[in-house]
Design a protein around this motif. Structure first.
Motif, PDB file in Angstrom:
ATOM      1  N   LEU A 198     -11.779 -47.053  25.196  1.00 54.85           N
ATOM      2  CA  LEU A 198     -11.910 -48.229  24.335  1.00 54.85           C
ATOM      3  C   LEU A 198     -10.580 -48.612  23.700  1.00 54.85           C
ATOM      4  O   LEU A 198     -10.223 -49.793  23.656  1.00 54.85           O
ATOM      5  N   VAL A 199      -9.862 -47.628  23.212  1.00 52.57           N
ATOM      6  CA  VAL A 199      -8.569 -47.913  22.579  1.00 52.57           C
ATOM      7  C   VAL A 199      -7.600 -48.485  23.611  1.00 52.57           C
ATOM      8  O   VAL A 199      -6.936 -49.493  23.365  1.00 52.57           O
ATOM      9  N   ARG A 200      -7.531 -47.881  24.779  1.00 57.11           N
ATOM     10  CA  ARG A 200      -6.625 -48.368  25.822  1.00 57.11           C
ATOM     11  C   ARG A 200      -6.987 -49.796  26.242  1.00 57.11           C
ATOM     12  O   ARG A 200      -6.129 -50.669  26.334  1.00 57.11           O
ATOM     13  N   GLU A 201      -8.275 -50.044  26.469  1.00 61.99           N
ATOM     14  CA  GLU A 201      -8.715 -51.386  26.877  1.00 61.99           C
ATOM     15  C   GLU A 201      -8.435 -52.415  25.788  1.00 61.99           C
ATOM     16  O   GLU A 201      -7.969 -53.526  26.063  1.00 61.99           O
ATOM     17  N   ALA A 202      -8.692 -52.067  24.550  1.00 63.57           N
ATOM     18  CA  ALA A 202      -8.434 -52.980  23.438  1.00 63.57           C
ATOM     19  C   ALA A 202      -6.956 -53.314  23.348  1.00 63.57           C
ATOM     20  O   ALA A 202      -6.575 -54.473  23.197  1.00 63.57           O
ATOM     21  N   ARG A 203      -6.121 -52.292  23.460  1.00 62.16           N
ATOM     22  CA  ARG A 203      -4.672 -52.515  23.366  1.00 62.16           C
ATOM     23  C   ARG A 203      -4.203 -53.454  24.478  1.00 62.16           C
ATOM     24  O   ARG A 203      -3.406 -54.367  24.244  1.00 62.16           O
TER      25      ARG A 203
ATOM     26  N   GLN B   7       1.948 -49.479  23.486  1.00 57.98           N
ATOM     27  CA  GLN B   7       1.569 -48.279  22.737  1.00 57.98           C
ATOM     28  C   GLN B   7       2.435 -48.145  21.492  1.00 57.98           C
ATOM     29  O   GLN B   7       1.943 -47.755  20.433  1.00 57.98           O
ATOM     30  N   ALA B   8       3.701 -48.514  21.611  1.00 59.97           N
ATOM     31  CA  ALA B   8       4.617 -48.426  20.470  1.00 59.97           C
ATOM     32  C   ALA B   8       4.173 -49.341  19.338  1.00 59.97           C
ATOM     33  O   ALA B   8       4.216 -48.960  18.162  1.00 59.97           O
TER      34      ALA B   8
ATOM     35  N   THR C 219       2.726 -42.198  16.055  1.00 55.51           N
ATOM     36  CA  THR C 219       3.789 -42.261  17.056  1.00 55.51           C
ATOM     37  C   THR C 219       3.256 -42.792  18.383  1.00 55.51           C
ATOM     38  O   THR C 219       2.054 -42.705  18.662  1.00 55.51           O
ATOM     39  N   GLN C 220       4.175 -43.299  19.195  1.00 56.31           N
ATOM     40  CA  GLN C 220       3.803 -43.788  20.523  1.00 56.31           C
ATOM     41  C   GLN C 220       3.257 -42.650  21.358  1.00 56.31           C
ATOM     42  O   GLN C 220       2.285 -42.819  22.100  1.00 56.31           O
ATOM     43  N   SER C 221       3.835 -41.463  21.222  1.00 54.20           N
ATOM     44  CA  SER C 221       3.352 -40.328  22.009  1.00 54.20           C
ATOM     45  C   SER C 221       1.930 -39.938  21.607  1.00 54.20           C
ATOM     46  O   SER C 221       1.137 -39.506  22.456  1.00 54.20           O
ATOM     47  N   ALA C 222       1.584 -40.108  20.337  1.00 56.10           N
ATOM     48  CA  ALA C 222       0.211 -39.813  19.898  1.00 56.10           C
ATOM     49  C   ALA C 222      -0.778 -40.791  20.526  1.00 56.10           C
ATOM     50  O   ALA C 222      -1.860 -40.403  20.967  1.00 56.10           O
ATOM     51  N   ILE C 223      -0.374 -42.065  20.615  1.00 58.54           N
ATOM     52  CA  ILE C 223      -1.231 -43.068  21.256  1.00 58.54           C
ATOM     53  C   ILE C 223      -1.352 -42.760  22.747  1.00 58.54           C
ATOM     54  O   ILE C 223      -2.436 -42.846  23.330  1.00 58.54           O
ATOM     55  N   ALA C 224      -0.257 -42.378  23.378  1.00 58.61           N
ATOM     56  CA  ALA C 224      -0.280 -42.034  24.806  1.00 58.61           C
ATOM     57  C   ALA C 224      -1.212 -40.848  25.053  1.00 58.61           C
ATOM     58  O   ALA C 224      -1.991 -40.856  26.020  1.00 58.61           O
ATOM     59  N   ARG C 225      -1.150 -39.838  24.208  1.00 55.52           N
ATOM     60  CA  ARG C 225      -2.031 -38.673  24.361  1.00 55.52           C
ATOM     61  C   ARG C 225      -3.493 -39.076  24.187  1.00 55.52           C
ATOM     62  O   ARG C 225      -4.356 -38.623  24.923  1.00 55.52           O
TER      63      ARG C 225
ATOM     64  N   GLU D 287      -4.842 -42.150  24.686  1.00 52.98           N
ATOM     65  CA  GLU D 287      -5.269 -42.982  25.809  1.00 52.98           C
ATOM     66  C   GLU D 287      -5.439 -42.189  27.098  1.00 52.98           C
ATOM     67  O   GLU D 287      -6.298 -42.520  27.917  1.00 52.98           O
ATOM     68  N   SER D 288      -4.650 -41.161  27.282  1.00 54.52           N
ATOM     69  CA  SER D 288      -4.737 -40.362  28.509  1.00 54.52           C
ATOM     70  C   SER D 288      -5.870 -39.340  28.451  1.00 54.52           C
ATOM     71  O   SER D 288      -6.181 -38.709  29.454  1.00 54.52           O
ATOM     72  N   GLY D 289      -6.468 -39.161  27.277  1.00 58.17           N
ATOM     73  CA  GLY D 289      -7.559 -38.207  27.139  1.00 58.17           C
ATOM     74  C   GLY D 289      -7.126 -36.807  26.763  1.00 58.17           C
ATOM     75  O   GLY D 289      -7.938 -35.898  26.708  1.00 58.17           O
ATOM     76  N   ARG D 290      -5.834 -36.638  26.515  1.00 58.14           N
ATOM     77  CA  ARG D 290      -5.368 -35.309  26.097  1.00 58.14           C
ATOM     78  C   ARG D 290      -5.807 -34.973  24.683  1.00 58.14           C
ATOM     79  O   ARG D 290      -5.866 -33.817  24.303  1.00 58.14           O
ATOM     80  N   THR D 291      -6.087 -36.005  23.885  1.00 59.18           N
ATOM     81  CA  THR D 291      -6.691 -35.805  22.571  1.00 59.18           C
ATOM     82  C   THR D 291      -7.923 -36.688  22.494  1.00 59.18           C
ATOM     83  O   THR D 291      -8.011 -37.705  23.182  1.00 59.18           O
ATOM     84  N   SER D 292      -8.862 -36.299  21.684  1.00 58.84           N
ATOM     85  CA  SER D 292     -10.115 -37.052  21.543  1.00 58.84           C
ATOM     86  C   SER D 292     -10.232 -37.586  20.127  1.00 58.84           C
ATOM     87  O   SER D 292     -10.349 -36.802  19.177  1.00 58.84           O
TER      88      SER D 292
END
Length: 112
Positions: free
Chosen positions: A15-20, A27-28, A37-43, A45-50
């Motif tokens: 949802l976050v990735r699609e909305a963005r 992401q930045a 951070t951009q890396s937090a958003i990347a994590r 969106e990639s599913g590394r964090t929930s």
């Protein structure tokens, strides 16, 4: 219902990735607006964090979007359609689908 948690778990990421993407943000930019951070958003969106549900809603609202849920009565229309297709061969199913798409395209062309 085993496995359902994994499907729901990844939904917030999607949802976050699609909305963005819909709002045309990087992401930045989302990270800057959200105070992360951009890396937090990347994590995320990639599913590394929930993300927690509340965090998903917060991020969507930052982008000027909202999530709308609605409970509706369940119907069996999908199952009925699937049952109608079961006796058909793969080629027959493909032809049925092609014909349906042509009809939808014709309706759209008439409406335009």
């Amino acid at each position: 219902m085993a496995g359902m948690g994994n499907q729901i778990k990844g939904m917030g990421n999607d949802l976050v990735r699609e909305a963005r993407r819909r709002v045309g943000w990087t992401q930045a930019r989302l990270a800057e607006e959200a105070g992360t951070t951009q890396s937090a958003i990347a994590r995320l969106e990639s599913g590394r964090t929930s993300p927690a549900f509340d965090d998903v809603i917060r991020l969507l609202r930052i982008m000027g979007l909202d999530l709308d849920f609605m409970l509706v009565e369940r119907d069996d229309s999908d199952w009925i359609q699937a049952q109608r297709m079961l006796p058909l061969s793969t080629d027959q199913r493909h032809e049925h689908r092609r014909s349906f798409v042509e009809e939808v395209d014709l309706i759209r062309a008439r409406a335009a």
